[in-house]
Design a protein around this motif. Sequence first.
Motif, PDB file in Angstrom:
ATOM      1  N   MET A  11       0.487  -0.921   0.262  1.00 46.04           N
ATOM      2  CA  MET A  11       0.271   0.391   0.092  1.00 46.04           C
ATOM      3  C   MET A  11       0.997   1.576  -0.529  1.00 46.04           C
ATOM      4  O   MET A  11       2.187   0.976   0.241  1.00 46.04           O
ATOM      5  N   GLU A  12       0.309   2.332  -1.016  1.00 43.98           N
ATOM      6  CA  GLU A  12       0.905   3.600  -0.422  1.00 43.98           C
ATOM      7  C   GLU A  12       0.169   4.810   0.454  1.00 43.98           C
ATOM      8  O   GLU A  12      -0.552   5.048  -0.441  1.00 43.98           O
ATOM      9  N   THR A  13       0.462   6.194   0.704  1.00 46.76           N
ATOM     10  CA  THR A  13      -0.268   6.734   0.901  1.00 46.76           C
ATOM     11  C   THR A  13       0.285   8.106  -0.554  1.00 46.76           C
ATOM     12  O   THR A  13       0.880   8.883  -0.612  1.00 46.76           O
ATOM     13  N   ARG A  14      -1.321   8.660  -0.633  1.00 46.78           N
ATOM     14  CA  ARG A  14      -1.130  10.122  -1.267  1.00 46.78           C
ATOM     15  C   ARG A  14      -1.776  11.169  -1.036  1.00 46.78           C
ATOM     16  O   ARG A  14      -3.069  10.605   0.067  1.00 46.78           O
ATOM     17  N   VAL A  15      -1.755  11.841  -1.025  1.00 37.47           N
ATOM     18  CA  VAL A  15      -2.015  13.742  -0.586  1.00 37.47           C
ATOM     19  C   VAL A  15      -2.645  14.195  -1.718  1.00 37.47           C
ATOM     20  O   VAL A  15      -1.539  14.043  -3.300  1.00 37.47           O
ATOM     21  N   GLY A  16      -3.911  14.632  -1.810  1.00 37.57           N
ATOM     22  CA  GLY A  16      -4.425  15.637  -2.966  1.00 37.57           C
ATOM     23  C   GLY A  16      -4.844  16.535  -2.307  1.00 37.57           C
ATOM     24  O   GLY A  16      -5.652  16.939  -1.048  1.00 37.57           O
ATOM     25  N   SER A  17      -5.166  17.931  -2.767  1.00 41.17           N
ATOM     26  CA  SER A  17      -5.167  19.295  -2.111  1.00 41.17           C
ATOM     27  C   SER A  17      -6.651  19.448  -3.529  1.00 41.17           C
ATOM     28  O   SER A  17      -6.500  19.520  -4.682  1.00 41.17           O
ATOM     29  N   GLY A  18      -7.337  20.338  -2.574  1.00 47.22           N
ATOM     30  CA  GLY A  18      -8.503  20.656  -3.266  1.00 47.22           C
ATOM     31  C   GLY A  18      -8.435  22.715  -3.414  1.00 47.22           C
ATOM     32  O   GLY A  18      -7.967  23.559  -2.135  1.00 47.22           O
ATOM     33  N   PHE A  19      -9.456  23.278  -4.182  1.00 44.51           N
ATOM     34  CA  PHE A  19      -9.376  24.646  -3.549  1.00 44.51           C
ATOM     35  C   PHE A  19     -11.224  25.362  -4.478  1.00 44.51           C
ATOM     36  O   PHE A  19     -10.821  24.981  -5.858  1.00 44.51           O
ATOM     37  N   ASP A  20     -11.760  25.657  -4.176  1.00 42.07           N
ATOM     38  CA  ASP A  20     -12.868  26.112  -4.753  1.00 42.07           C
ATOM     39  C   ASP A  20     -13.235  27.500  -4.421  1.00 42.07           C
ATOM     40  O   ASP A  20     -12.985  27.688  -3.239  1.00 42.07           O
ATOM     41  N   VAL A  21     -13.956  28.628  -5.223  1.00 38.88           N
ATOM     42  CA  VAL A  21     -14.379  29.776  -5.076  1.00 38.88           C
ATOM     43  C   VAL A  21     -15.812  29.829  -5.385  1.00 38.88           C
ATOM     44  O   VAL A  21     -16.068  29.479  -6.289  1.00 38.88           O
ATOM     45  N   HIS A  22     -16.691  30.628  -4.517  1.00 34.83           N
ATOM     46  CA  HIS A  22     -17.927  30.813  -4.821  1.00 34.83           C
ATOM     47  C   HIS A  22     -17.809  32.288  -4.310  1.00 34.83           C
ATOM     48  O   HIS A  22     -18.188  32.781  -3.504  1.00 34.83           O
ATOM     49  N   ALA A  23     -19.341  32.591  -5.324  1.00 32.90           N
ATOM     50  CA  ALA A  23     -19.172  34.251  -4.695  1.00 32.90           C
ATOM     51  C   ALA A  23     -20.550  34.265  -4.374  1.00 32.90           C
ATOM     52  O   ALA A  23     -21.637  33.248  -4.318  1.00 32.90           O
ATOM     53  N   PHE A  24     -21.184  35.157  -3.504  1.00 36.44           N
ATOM     54  CA  PHE A  24     -22.363  35.758  -3.175  1.00 36.44           C
ATOM     55  C   PHE A  24     -23.067  35.777  -4.346  1.00 36.44           C
ATOM     56  O   PHE A  24     -23.459  36.311  -4.962  1.00 36.44           O
ATOM     57  N   GLU A  25     -24.943  35.538  -4.107  1.00 44.33           N
ATOM     58  CA  GLU A  25     -26.021  36.216  -4.930  1.00 44.33           C
ATOM     59  C   GLU A  25     -27.035  36.409  -4.112  1.00 44.33           C
ATOM     60  O   GLU A  25     -26.883  35.655  -2.557  1.00 44.33           O
ATOM     61  N   ALA A  26     -27.982  36.836  -4.376  1.00 42.51           N
ATOM     62  CA  ALA A  26     -29.506  36.828  -3.527  1.00 42.51           C
ATOM     63  C   ALA A  26     -29.637  35.536  -3.319  1.00 42.51           C
ATOM     64  O   ALA A  26     -30.252  34.278  -3.725  1.00 42.51           O
ATOM     65  N   GLY A  27     -30.105  35.564  -1.754  1.00 38.79           N
ATOM     66  CA  GLY A  27     -30.589  34.512  -0.892  1.00 38.79           C
ATOM     67  C   GLY A  27     -30.589  34.125   0.007  1.00 38.79           C
ATOM     68  O   GLY A  27     -30.579  35.705   1.014  1.00 38.79           O
ATOM     69  N   ASN A  28     -31.335  33.581   1.282  1.00 39.96           N
ATOM     70  CA  ASN A  28     -31.655  33.606   2.420  1.00 39.96           C
ATOM     71  C   ASN A  28     -30.294  32.135   3.422  1.00 39.96           C
ATOM     72  O   ASN A  28     -30.914  32.327   4.658  1.00 39.96           O
TER      73      ASN A  28
END
Length: 398
Positions: free
Chosen positions: A237-254
């Motif tokens: 077995m081997e260990t792997r590492v992954g990274s993630g990045f995300d951006v979302h803007a606001f809009e009208a809502g509650n």
Amino acid sequence: MTGQRSIAVVVVAAGRGERATANGDPSPKQYRKLQGKPVLQRTIEAFLAQPEVDWVVPVIHSGHAALYGALKLEGGDRLLPPVTGGANRQASVLAGLTSLSPRRPDFVLIHDAARPLVSPEVISDVVDALASSDAALPVVPVTDTIKRSADGRTVAATEDRNTLFAAQTPQGFRFPQILSAHLRAGRVPREFTDDAAIAEWAGLTVALTPGSTRNIKITHSEDFARAERLLGGEKSMETRVGSGFDVHAFEAGNSVWLGGVEIAHTHKLKGHSDADVALHALTDAIYGALGEGDIGKHFPPSDPQWKDAASSIFLKHAADLVADRGGRIVNIDLTIVCEAPRIGPHVETMKAAIAGVCGITSGRVAIKATTSEELGFTGRREGIVAMATASVELPRED
């Protein structure tokens, strides 16, 4: 081996399996994946792989028909339709035995579905012993010193461990005898802990055969980790590492969706799905560890079927890919950057939601929240950023 004698196997899988799944995958333990394959499927396949076995009949819970139907089993006529179990293990075994009555096999093996690592040698030794005994029981010697106590507080005696053995399954019997014994046992006010105990009560001779320390019974969550290690010993077995990045803007809502949790807010996040920026970053981190691209590759925003979809669907797909490749998610680290809403009060709920989707305990999920000190677009409350890291253990490919 057995010549022309017919052999049937009753695989007992009618329990709810809740003790092993409370903090991780919500599925009953017999349907949880173990290195990419459900426990019950592994168990059934272990017996179908034995050429001397004529029939295998699974006994399942009345509410698990859909879960059983989703298993990828190929047994032909040897794999009989599942039978619905009873209120306890003893009743479930009797249901399995009764279903075999029209076939009247010479021998029957009764096995717990929660022992998926049973070996061909353990099975064959039980079958061989039935040639000269009424019943056969695989055991391993007890190595710990065993104390007996009447009140649970003080020691009454020390048992002679040289005479003690831990019972395993499959337990083997001559079919007419064990069916008769079970029918009689069902009419007495006593619940037997295993089928060998019923055979003893009925006056049958039970031979001991060699069990195996690998033939563990999965009862608690930690038993899955032990089983994974035992299976992992068969491959590097081997260990792997992954990274993630995300951006979302606001809009009208509650409200906003973050980490699988809906949080009341003055706005919502803008996106094709539910725009859960935290789960999107985490999904990409797992895909990264697998070398499987990003979320857009698997769930294109141009595809209308993902309009307003729950992002937990995407995360589960990534987690299932890990399991399908015989791996496991070791841990998850998620950072959320925003001025508002406040994340702290929701962290534990988010951890539980993510752990449930990924089939891990919440202790393997870390969630941190911070602000950008009113700098940049997050500081101006225009959107939210999420960053994630996932550590995944996989079989080595090279």
